[in-house]
Design an enzyme around this catalytic site. Structure first.
Site, PDB file in Angstrom:
ATOM      1  N   LYS A   1      16.218  61.226  71.490  1.00 20.76           N
ATOM      2  CA  LYS A   1      16.894  60.451  70.496  1.00 20.76           C
ATOM      3  C   LYS A   1      15.765  59.474  70.127  1.00 20.76           C
ATOM      4  O   LYS A   1      14.566  59.397  70.951  1.00 20.76           O
ATOM      5  CB  LYS A   1      17.909  59.600  70.897  1.00 20.76           C
TER       6      LYS A   1
ATOM      7  N   ARG B   1      31.801  50.589  75.254  1.00 23.69           N
ATOM      8  CA  ARG B   1      30.924  50.923  73.892  1.00 23.69           C
ATOM      9  C   ARG B   1      31.446  52.126  73.310  1.00 23.69           C
ATOM     10  O   ARG B   1      31.823  51.706  71.865  1.00 23.69           O
ATOM     11  CB  ARG B   1      29.492  51.308  74.512  1.00 23.69           C
TER      12      ARG B   1
ATOM     13  N   HIS C   1      28.965  57.017  80.809  1.00 26.96           N
ATOM     14  CA  HIS C   1      27.725  56.275  80.693  1.00 26.96           C
ATOM     15  C   HIS C   1      27.720  55.044  81.434  1.00 26.96           C
ATOM     16  O   HIS C   1      28.555  54.142  81.328  1.00 26.96           O
ATOM     17  CB  HIS C   1      27.363  56.038  79.330  1.00 26.96           C
TER      18      HIS C   1
ATOM     19  N   ARG D   1      21.202  63.122  82.315  1.00 25.96           N
ATOM     20  CA  ARG D   1      20.730  62.670  80.774  1.00 25.96           C
ATOM     21  C   ARG D   1      19.471  61.779  81.118  1.00 25.96           C
ATOM     22  O   ARG D   1      19.777  60.589  81.169  1.00 25.96           O
ATOM     23  CB  ARG D   1      21.913  62.210  79.962  1.00 25.96           C
TER      24      ARG D   1
ATOM     25  N   TYR E   1      -1.770  32.182  62.266  1.00 26.78           N
ATOM     26  CA  TYR E   1      -0.821  31.644  61.547  1.00 26.78           C
ATOM     27  C   TYR E   1      -0.222  30.659  62.582  1.00 26.78           C
ATOM     28  O   TYR E   1      -0.037  30.728  63.541  1.00 26.78           O
ATOM     29  CB  TYR E   1       0.367  32.601  61.457  1.00 26.78           C
TER      30      TYR E   1
ATOM     31  N   CYS F   1      -0.023  38.678  64.011  1.00 27.65           N
ATOM     32  CA  CYS F   1       0.126  38.998  62.877  1.00 27.65           C
ATOM     33  C   CYS F   1       1.116  40.361  62.536  1.00 27.65           C
ATOM     34  O   CYS F   1       1.056  41.155  63.302  1.00 27.65           O
ATOM     35  CB  CYS F   1      -0.927  38.829  61.932  1.00 27.65           C
ATOM     36  N   MET F   2       1.202  40.683  61.257  1.00 23.26           N
ATOM     37  CA  MET F   2       1.848  41.873  60.827  1.00 23.26           C
ATOM     38  C   MET F   2       0.792  42.919  61.235  1.00 23.26           C
ATOM     39  O   MET F   2       1.270  44.140  61.484  1.00 23.26           O
ATOM     40  CB  MET F   2       2.083  41.968  59.421  1.00 23.26           C
ATOM     41  N   ASP F   3      -0.354  42.885  60.855  1.00 28.59           N
ATOM     42  CA  ASP F   3      -1.269  44.113  61.042  1.00 28.59           C
ATOM     43  C   ASP F   3      -2.442  43.641  61.805  1.00 28.59           C
ATOM     44  O   ASP F   3      -3.388  44.748  61.888  1.00 28.59           O
ATOM     45  CB  ASP F   3      -1.806  44.214  59.543  1.00 28.59           C
TER      46      ASP F   3
HETATM   47  C1  LIG Z   1      19.686  56.828  75.666  1.00 27.19           C
HETATM   48  C2  LIG Z   1      20.955  57.337  76.507  1.00 27.19           C
HETATM   49  C3  LIG Z   1      20.640  58.162  77.726  1.00 27.19           C
HETATM   50  C4  LIG Z   1      19.205  58.387  78.351  1.00 27.19           C
HETATM   51  O1  LIG Z   1      19.030  57.082  79.195  1.00 27.19           O
HETATM   52  P1  LIG Z   1      17.587  56.683  79.657  1.00 27.19           P
HETATM   53  O2  LIG Z   1      17.517  55.353  80.525  1.00 27.19           O
HETATM   54  O3  LIG Z   1      16.326  56.659  78.926  1.00 27.19           O
HETATM   55  O4  LIG Z   1      17.440  57.875  80.810  1.00 27.19           O
HETATM   56  C5  LIG Z   1      21.679  58.870  78.531  1.00 27.19           C
HETATM   57  N1  LIG Z   1      22.937  58.759  78.227  1.00 27.19           N
HETATM   58  C6  LIG Z   1      23.165  57.928  77.083  1.00 27.19           C
HETATM   59  C7  LIG Z   1      24.741  58.215  76.446  1.00 27.19           C
HETATM   60  C8  LIG Z   1      22.369  57.425  76.220  1.00 27.19           C
HETATM   61  O5  LIG Z   1      22.570  56.832  75.161  1.00 27.19           O
END
Ligand SMILES: *Cc1c(COP(=O)(O)O)cnc(C)c1O
Length: 397
Positions: free
Chosen positions: A42, A138, A167, A230, A277, A324-326
């Site tokens: 992602k 969540r 999760h 995951r 700044y 700064c920004m850049d």
């Molecule tokens: C982002 C995410 C992961 C991966 O998490 P890591 O800590 O980067 O391994 C696994 N499961 C879900 C639901 C996530 O949103």
């Protein structure tokens, strides 16, 4: 936009080491076995470039990919990825046709979603994973409602349930009691359902600590056990926290990402002259200042002002004044110091990279987590892909 600019001539650029990604993936596959790797790509593969990274992971044999949103899955399909892709986010009504069309697995996160999935599957078949909320609060179906939701999905033959997952909220804190509670709730649910489905829980934190590991089941669930881990951040060579990075497996991970910026300007200031700044930093002696062409719009966090350091001419030197920004400014020391005399316009400094400072350092300076530093890398930073052999030279340039 950046395509026209030769990346190597850019004032800021990210180097991404594909050999590190391969090595991490092999290590994680070994660690996860017999469970399979669902590589989380992602947020553009945590800014590493999903369409560059996913083919490498596919070659290494990961079993599945996960993304947050359908558009991210579509991008992978359009890049030719054929491996299974799970969309982790809760689907909005308009997402179901997109997922069906691009063969993306949908997360069923509530009874309403289950009903929509069942109805839409009459038009086009859908494959889903059922998300259970065991304590993260969540997304997901509460454990008591899972049977109902599962029955709803079963009413339409063209819905395939590929798995059931949850999760962890505290997997990066070894021994946290909530992880144990979540694991026990999920295990109880698995026993109650007693179905041959993939039950998956672990993210990187859980994989590294082992706290989330489910006991091996009996009955139908044993056919699909263990299923997936995951893992996201570890694929890119990082642990969720710097504390976890020294563990047995994590210490073998190789960070794939380095951020470098070039000196675009050099000048010497007198004692008593302030920089940037807000005039938050003032030189207490004549000082050589290097201005680097990278700032918070590139993803170099402004909150690091006052603590950040960069590697320049093989020394670690402080970033002075507000980022700064850049641009940002680096104190090279007295104008007659060897470093100040050595550094030239066009030289590259390391803002973070395997040679240090690390992403953990930048995250600490900016009071955030390594994830946010990775994901914050902006689109205008050109990505340069290397494949291992030459990365040492690049780092020392
Ligand atoms: C982002 C995410 C992961 C991966 O998490 P890591 O800590 O980067 O391994 C696994 N499961 C879900 C639901 C996530 O949103």
């Amino acid at each position: 936009m950046t395509g026209d600019v030769p990346a190597a001539g850019s004032s800021v650029y990210a180097e991404i080491d594909l050999a590190a990604i391969r090595s991490n993936t092999r290590l994680l596959m070994e660690r996860a076995a017999p469970a399979q790797l669902m590589a989380v790509v992602k947020a553009d593969a945590y800014s590493h470039g999903a369409t560059q990274i996913a083919p490498v992971l596919e070659q290494e044999g990961v079993a599945a990919f996960a993304v947050a949103r359908p558009t991210e899955g579509v991008e992978l399909r359009e890049a030719g990825i054929t491996t299974r892709i799970l969309v982790l986010g809760a689907p909005l009504p308009g997402d179901l046709p997109v997922c069906a069309h691009h063969d993306l697995d949908v997360t069923v996160s509530s009874l309403e979603v289950a009903e929509r999935v069942r109805d839409y599957a009459r038009v086009q078949p859908l494959r889903v994973h059922l998300k259970v909320d065991t304590g993260m609060s969540r997304l997901g179906v509460s454990p008591e409602d899972v049977s109902d939701v599962y029955r709803t999905l079963q009413k339409e033959r063209r819905v395939t349930v590929g798995g059931v997952w949850t999760h962890f909220a505290t997997a990066d804190a070894p021994g946290h009691p909530l992880t144990a509670t979540q694991r026990e709730r999920f295990d109880a649910l698995r026993r109650e359902l007693d179905l041959p489905l993939s039950f998956h829980t672990d993210n990187t934190g859980a994989l590294l600590t082992g706290d989330g590991t489910l006991p091996s089941p009996e009955g139908p669930a044993s056919q699909t056990y263990p299923s997936y881990v995951r893992t996201g951040i570890a694929v890119y060579g990082l642990a969720p926290t710097s504390e976890l990075s020294s563990g047995e497996v994590a210490s073998k991970l190789r960070p794939a990402l380095a951020l470098r910026a070039r000196v675009t300007h050099l000048h010497t200031i007198d004692a008593g002259t302030s920089v940037s700044y807000g005039a938050t930093w003032t030189a207490d002696r004549p000082t050589r200042i290097a201005t680097l062409g990278a700032g918070y719009a590139d993803g170099y966090p402004r909150l690091g002002s006052g603590s950040a350091r960069v590697r320049i001419g093989d020394e670690l030197r402080p970033v002075v004044g507000t980022i700064c920004m850049d641009m940002c400014m680096v104190d090279l020391g007295p104008p007659d110091s060897p470093l100040a005399r050595r550094v030239e316009v066009g030289n590259a400094a390391t803002l973070f990279g395997p040679d240090g400072p690390t992403i953990y350092d930048v995250a600490r300076w900016a009071r955030t987590i390594p994830y946010e530093i990775c994901c914050g890398l902006s689109r205008r930073v050109p990505r340069i892909y290397t494949d291992g052999e030459d990365s040492e030279d690049e780092a020392n340039r």
